[in-house]
Design a protein around this motif. Structure first.
Motif, PDB file in Angstrom:
ATOM      1  N   ALA A  77      46.919  36.955  39.962  1.00 30.73           N
ATOM      2  CA  ALA A  77      46.978  37.696  38.732  1.00 30.73           C
ATOM      3  C   ALA A  77      45.762  37.373  37.912  1.00 30.73           C
ATOM      4  O   ALA A  77      45.763  37.566  36.773  1.00 30.73           O
ATOM      5  N   SER A  78      44.886  36.584  38.683  1.00 35.62           N
ATOM      6  CA  SER A  78      43.587  36.108  37.825  1.00 35.62           C
ATOM      7  C   SER A  78      42.325  36.848  38.104  1.00 35.62           C
ATOM      8  O   SER A  78      42.366  37.449  39.248  1.00 35.62           O
ATOM      9  N   ILE A  79      41.574  36.725  37.255  1.00 38.47           N
ATOM     10  CA  ILE A  79      40.370  37.620  37.400  1.00 38.47           C
ATOM     11  C   ILE A  79      39.510  37.064  38.677  1.00 38.47           C
ATOM     12  O   ILE A  79      39.218  37.857  39.582  1.00 38.47           O
ATOM     13  N   SER A  80      39.557  35.723  38.758  1.00 43.92           N
ATOM     14  CA  SER A  80      38.782  35.219  39.960  1.00 43.92           C
ATOM     15  C   SER A  80      39.637  35.591  41.245  1.00 43.92           C
ATOM     16  O   SER A  80      38.779  35.873  41.871  1.00 43.92           O
ATOM     17  N   GLY A  81      40.754  35.493  41.327  1.00 45.00           N
ATOM     18  CA  GLY A  81      41.486  35.792  42.466  1.00 45.00           C
ATOM     19  C   GLY A  81      41.410  37.251  42.957  1.00 45.00           C
ATOM     20  O   GLY A  81      41.076  37.674  43.922  1.00 45.00           O
ATOM     21  N   ALA A  82      41.417  38.224  41.668  1.00 45.77           N
ATOM     22  CA  ALA A  82      40.935  39.634  42.035  1.00 45.77           C
ATOM     23  C   ALA A  82      39.704  39.597  42.423  1.00 45.77           C
ATOM     24  O   ALA A  82      39.385  40.532  43.568  1.00 45.77           O
ATOM     25  N   LYS A  83      38.634  39.040  42.233  1.00 48.82           N
ATOM     26  CA  LYS A  83      37.066  39.246  42.420  1.00 48.82           C
ATOM     27  C   LYS A  83      37.137  38.734  43.987  1.00 48.82           C
ATOM     28  O   LYS A  83      36.336  39.459  44.811  1.00 48.82           O
ATOM     29  N   ARG A  84      37.991  37.768  44.366  1.00 52.28           N
ATOM     30  CA  ARG A  84      38.014  37.345  45.879  1.00 52.28           C
ATOM     31  C   ARG A  84      38.747  38.496  46.745  1.00 52.28           C
ATOM     32  O   ARG A  84      38.184  38.538  48.070  1.00 52.28           O
ATOM     33  N   VAL A  85      39.792  38.754  46.325  1.00 50.66           N
ATOM     34  CA  VAL A  85      40.707  39.703  47.003  1.00 50.66           C
ATOM     35  C   VAL A  85      39.707  40.933  47.289  1.00 50.66           C
ATOM     36  O   VAL A  85      39.940  41.679  48.289  1.00 50.66           O
TER      37      VAL A  85
END
Ligand code: HEM
Length: 505
Positions: A77-85
């Protein structure tokens, strides 16, 4: 007595094996509820009740931005996580769940394919026709259909005291995407109702002898029930595969509806192909016209049909439900409604979509609706490639399902203070985090291909409604209340009672 010993022993061994497997789970180091190491049953329970997204959101509130939600799934649920996924470059392939979105003819489409290279090719061939620039050629169709929808909403209010805008927006979006995909509108707005036809498990169109109008109505009926059928397809993919052989009503109907929709898409594309053959120099343009040009790079007809089916299913409910929540949310707040109505009333008579893009409040209202009432707010899973990957400081082994859900991204109270409040003005000067966390259309290489069309439909339909009915308000007729609008989320989101009554005046 002794008869029970062996089964109990086997059961004990089985439970022990599961227990040890859980302890050795390679995702053990990821925060999450204790049981998620061992089972996905709790997740499945919430999925079947249409509450998976809010359940996962609660897990984020307890365990943080990275949560193990089942033995092989992790939600970020993080912006960094979403960018990687959801990366643009070297994207992770879509997860196995998307196999259930395979079209009726078995051919791959841009939505469902998990092969990164096949996807890139489909996307390249389809993109230019649905780009912002090309859509100018079909803008008049959106204007005409929106005008008719708003007229019908006014008429229904006059006749019955209130109009069900959810119904009219579904007819609107279905007519638009039908005309842009098949070169022929479903004319749902003109007919104004869907005739429901009982379908037996083996009643497929080619042998049914249904008239074209019946087929269209059945098609829209199938579309209206898409979200619930997707629930079954995703939860029980293996049973669905057998549904053509075993008559289990719930599963066979989910299977049959996809077959019917595929059959309709096939016939409509075939009809359009004949039109092109008859008028090769001046066919009515659709989003697929270029693909029939033998002098250009194209794709096999089975894939054109599969993509047409994907457009219709991805492009109708989503837009209709967004418009439904937009109108409801605006009509509940007189100050928001008055500000929006004033802005659109000041437009020149012959306004174009280009004029609407420049209206600040209209666009803030749309952004805020897509935040709080995202039409596809559920998990968008991707599969970590065999080499594994580190995301947000956690090592994800190859094969892990990593996912994000807009539902959580859009409710982060640090990024969006008072997240449950519908407040379009928060978009007046959005922070970078607000823009990055906003992902109603997904992200990266698999971002919604229809987003420019969707935004155009949202701008034009909203403008027409509040120009014609500046004092529209939420109705209380027939017991309609806020409870009707509770969000039910499977892959798509819809209001619990599938209606939204508005007094358009
Ligand atoms: C408000 C309206 C819409 C919303 C909220 C929406 C949302 C989304 C989302 C979240 C995705 C990503 C799905 C994923 O990663 O699994 C997506 C993909 C897609 N959408 Fe939309 N959509 C909308 C309208 C449309 C329209 C009008 C079309 C018509 C062409 C369309 C066609 C597609 C297709 C074909 C994909 C797959 C793209 C790919 O994988 O390359 N959508 N949409």
């Amino acid at each position: 007595m002794y008869i029970l010993v062996l089964p109990l022993l086997l059961l004990g061994l089985w439970l022990l094996a599961i227990f040890i497997q859980g302890l050795r789970n390679p995702l053990s180091h990821v925060p999450g509820p204790w049981y998620s190491k061992w089972t996905s049953m709790v997740l499945m329970y919430h999925w079947l009740r249409g509450r998976r997204a809010s359940y996962v959101n609660c897990l984020h509130e307890t365990h943080g931005k990275v949560v193990r939600i089942s033995p092989s799934e992790v939600d970020f649920a993080s912006i960094s996580g979403a960018k990687r996924v959801h990366a643009f470059v070297r994207p992770f392939p879509k997860a196995r769940m998307y196999d259930t979105f395979r079209s009726a003819n078995g051919a791959v489409n841009v939505f469902g394919t998990r092969d990164v290279d096949v996807h890139a090719r489909h996307r390249r061939l389809l993109s230019s026709a649905i780009s912002e620039a090309s859509l100018k050629n079909v803008e008049h169709i959106v204007h005409q259909r929106a005008e008719l929808a708003v007229e019908k909403i006014g008429l229904e209010t006059k006749q019955g005291g209130a109009a069900d805008v959810m119904k009219w927006w579904l007819y609107f979006s279905t007519d638009v995407i039908g005309e842009l995909t098949f070169g022929d509108s479903f004319r749902m707005l003109e007919q104004g109702k869907v005739r429901t036809i009982s379908i037996y498990w083996n009643t497929l169109w080619p042998s049914s002898g249904m008239s074209l109008i019946h087929r269209k109505n059945q098609y829209v009926h199938d579309l209206q029930n898409l979200a619930q059928r997707v629930r079954i397809r995703i939860a029980f993919p293996n049973i669905i595969k057998l549904a053509s052989y075993i008559p289990l009503p719930l599963f066979t109907e989910a299977y049959a509806s996809v077959q019917r929709m595929g059959s309709y898409a096939e016939q409509s594309i075939h009809r359009y192909e004949n039109i092109i053959a008859a008028q090769p120099n001046n066919p009515k343009p659709t989003l697929f016209t270029k693909l029939f040009n033998v002098n250009e790079e194209t794709m096999p007809k089975a894939n054109i049909v599969a993509n047409a089916q994907a457009y219709i299913t991805a492009g109708s409910d989503t837009t209709a439900h967004t418009l439904t929540y937009l109108v409801w949310a605006v009509c509940r707040e007189p100050s928001i409604r008055a500000r929006l109505a004033k802005e659109v009333a000041d437009l020149p008579d012959r306004y174009q979509d280009e004029d609407l893009k420049a209206l600040p409040f209209l666009n803030q209202v749309i952004q805020e609706t897509l935040r709080l009432y995202a039409a596809a707010p559920a998990h968008l899973p991707r599969e970590v490639p065999p080499a594994g990957s580190e995301i947000d400081g956690y090592w994800m082994p190859g094969g892990t399902d990593v996912q994000t859900q807009a539902y959580s991204m859009h409710r982060d109270p640090i990024v969006y203070p008072a997240p449950e409040q519908f407040n379009p003005s928060r978009w007046e000067a959005p922070s970078k985090d607000m823009k990055d966390a906003w992902m109603p259309f997904g992200g990266g290489a698999r971002v919604c291909i229809g987003l420019h069309l969707a935004l155009m439909e949202l701008r034009i339909a909203t403008t027409k409604l509040f120009r014609m009915h500046p004092n529209a308000r939420v109705s209380t007729l027939r017991g309609f209340c806020d409870d009707d609008m509770e969000q039910v989320i499977y892959f798509l989101m819809y209001p619990k009672n599938k209606r939204c009554l508005i007094q358009a005046s």
